[in-house]
Design an enzyme around this catalytic site. Sequence first.
Site, mmCIF file in Angstrom:
data_model
loop_
_atom_site.group_PDB
_atom_site.id
_atom_site.type_symbol
_atom_site.label_atom_id
_atom_site.label_comp_id
_atom_site.label_asym_id
_atom_site.label_seq_id
_atom_site.Cartn_x
_atom_site.Cartn_y
_atom_site.Cartn_z
ATOM 1 N N GLU A 260 0.955 -0.882 0.340
ATOM 2 C CA GLU A 260 -0.378 -0.150 -0.147
ATOM 3 C C GLU A 260 0.707 1.067 0.159
ATOM 4 O O GLU A 260 0.580 2.327 -0.297
ATOM 5 C CB GLU A 260 -1.344 -0.693 1.098
ATOM 6 C CG GLU A 260 -2.636 -0.335 1.438
ATOM 7 C CD GLU A 260 -3.533 -0.670 1.955
ATOM 8 O OE1 GLU A 260 -3.447 0.440 2.646
ATOM 9 O OE2 GLU A 260 -4.268 -1.262 1.970
ATOM 10 N N HIS A 281 9.105 -26.331 -1.289
ATOM 11 C CA HIS A 281 8.370 -27.536 -2.391
ATOM 12 C C HIS A 281 6.984 -27.728 -2.996
ATOM 13 O O HIS A 281 6.726 -27.907 -3.470
ATOM 14 C CB HIS A 281 8.200 -29.001 -0.717
ATOM 15 C CG HIS A 281 9.338 -28.996 -1.249
ATOM 16 N ND1 HIS A 281 10.488 -30.396 -0.695
ATOM 17 C CD2 HIS A 281 10.633 -28.490 0.063
ATOM 18 C CE1 HIS A 281 11.278 -30.904 -0.290
ATOM 19 N NE2 HIS A 281 11.739 -29.390 1.106
ATOM 20 N N LYS A 395 -14.345 -0.438 -3.417
ATOM 21 C CA LYS A 395 -14.870 0.075 -2.992
ATOM 22 C C LYS A 395 -16.235 0.819 -3.047
ATOM 23 O O LYS A 395 -17.465 0.157 -3.380
ATOM 24 C CB LYS A 395 -14.896 0.655 -1.537
ATOM 25 C CG LYS A 395 -13.633 -0.046 -0.367
ATOM 26 C CD LYS A 395 -13.360 1.327 0.514
ATOM 27 C CE LYS A 395 -11.738 1.021 1.305
ATOM 28 N NZ LYS A 395 -11.653 1.889 2.440
HETATM 29 O O1 PA5 Z 1 -3.518 0.796 6.154
HETATM 30 C C1 PA5 Z 1 -4.428 1.472 5.468
HETATM 31 O O2 PA5 Z 1 -4.791 2.669 5.785
HETATM 32 C C2 PA5 Z 1 -5.171 0.670 5.441
HETATM 33 O O3 PA5 Z 1 -5.199 -0.622 4.986
HETATM 34 C C3 PA5 Z 1 -6.443 0.679 6.590
HETATM 35 O O4 PA5 Z 1 -6.037 0.160 7.673
HETATM 36 C C4 PA5 Z 1 -7.592 -0.176 6.231
HETATM 37 O O5 PA5 Z 1 -8.285 -0.355 4.650
HETATM 38 C C5 PA5 Z 1 -8.437 -0.675 7.259
HETATM 39 O O6 PA5 Z 1 -9.507 0.482 7.284
HETATM 40 P P1 PA5 Z 1 -9.521 1.404 8.175
HETATM 41 O O7 PA5 Z 1 -9.302 1.001 9.590
HETATM 42 O O8 PA5 Z 1 -10.270 2.972 7.979
HETATM 43 O O9 PA5 Z 1 -11.317 0.122 9.197
#
Ligand code: PA5
Length: 404
Positions: A260, A281, A395
């Site tokens: 990310e 393996h 989303k």
């Molecule tokens: O790193 C991030 O910001 C995302 O991966 C969030 O952790 C994930 O989308 C979950 O979001 P939230 O904590 O708002 O529910």
Amino acid sequence: MIKVNIEGTLNFIDESELRGTGTARDFNMSADTGWVNLPKSTENLAEIKEVAGKIRGESEALVVIGIGGSYLGARAAIEFIKNTPDSTDIYFAGNNVSGEYLKWIIDRIGSRDFSVNVVSKSGSTIETAIALRFFKELLLTRYGQAGLKRRLYITTDAGSPLYEMAAREGYRCLEMPPGVGGRYSVLTAVGLLPCAVAGIDIDEMMLGAREEMETGRDNAALYASSRQALYREGKKIEILASFEPVFKSMGEWWKQLFGESEGKAGRGIFPAYADYTADLHSLGQYIQEGERTLIETFVTFDRPRVELDIPGGPIHDDKIGALAGLDLGEINRAASEAVKKAHIDGGVPVIELHAPGLTAASFGALVYFFQRSCAISATISGVYPFDQPGVEAYKKNLYAILGL
Ligand code: PA5
């Protein structure tokens, strides 16, 4: 401290690149770098321990509802560190929308007393919201209105929809500190509360992170600049590999952190994880002889938690008699040497990271090391490490399909 050895990359990059213009020792501080100083700010630990004590006092199980950065770190820590049989069981819900999975958790809890910790920075994530509905119903049915209020704990940003719900409905709320993104939040209540409930020493974890913060800057920069130098040589995929299966969930956490943070603007090293020797393996053939676009990063540990000698004795009629009496740690070290040599010879550069052991302090150090390296690496690559605009696309489609 996390040690970095890049000898296994030097056939693939020019070492001068690591000292030259492509190298960054740091990243720009911004409104999103609240995580940088977290190991120094331990004032929230008392509240986390107090809440954990309450949960442990009245529950045999804790359901942590959250997805992405809101659960991966806690799950990684619990698998990596936990070796106390008497601790509260932790289940992770809301990280998918599978009914099969949710039912498995509900069945596993059975008639045991449980509490729920819903974790969401935004307080509006759909997977989390769906799972929360199920567990609110369950708490209400089993414990009534007062029990629901007492057993539901919320971790979120001040002002989020969940924060407002907590205030409206009377749930205990732990606020996330400002400037800490989801995947950089393990060392806040997001990760620390489930860890403390699981019986992990969170003071020790923070101490490990603090030591890394104070001493590990150059090592984090070396890991970051090595992987970026390799990327410029066409190495597009990094496989993080460990010879300890308890590291597997940390591999999942690492994938999210780097994926990310770096995968933007048509750039980024694809993060993968391999569990050795099991995956030798399955993926071993590809790694040895497939497309030469791989980097491998081994995480090894100085001190194994357990020492187990290979049995000798007359009942063993096999070809490994010479190994009798050898500790498995020795075999694991030999395996890592053997794999490293084979893969380097096969054209895969290997970075080695050494952590002190499978302890809370070591986990804290690794978290801090990887977060810092990731921020530096993304900065070298020219992308902003602390946002994730691409996550919105699925989303939007999901909301449209569901008519929300
Ligand atoms: O790193 C991030 O910001 C995302 O991966 C969030 O952790 C994930 O989308 C979950 O979001 P939230 O904590 O708002 O529910």
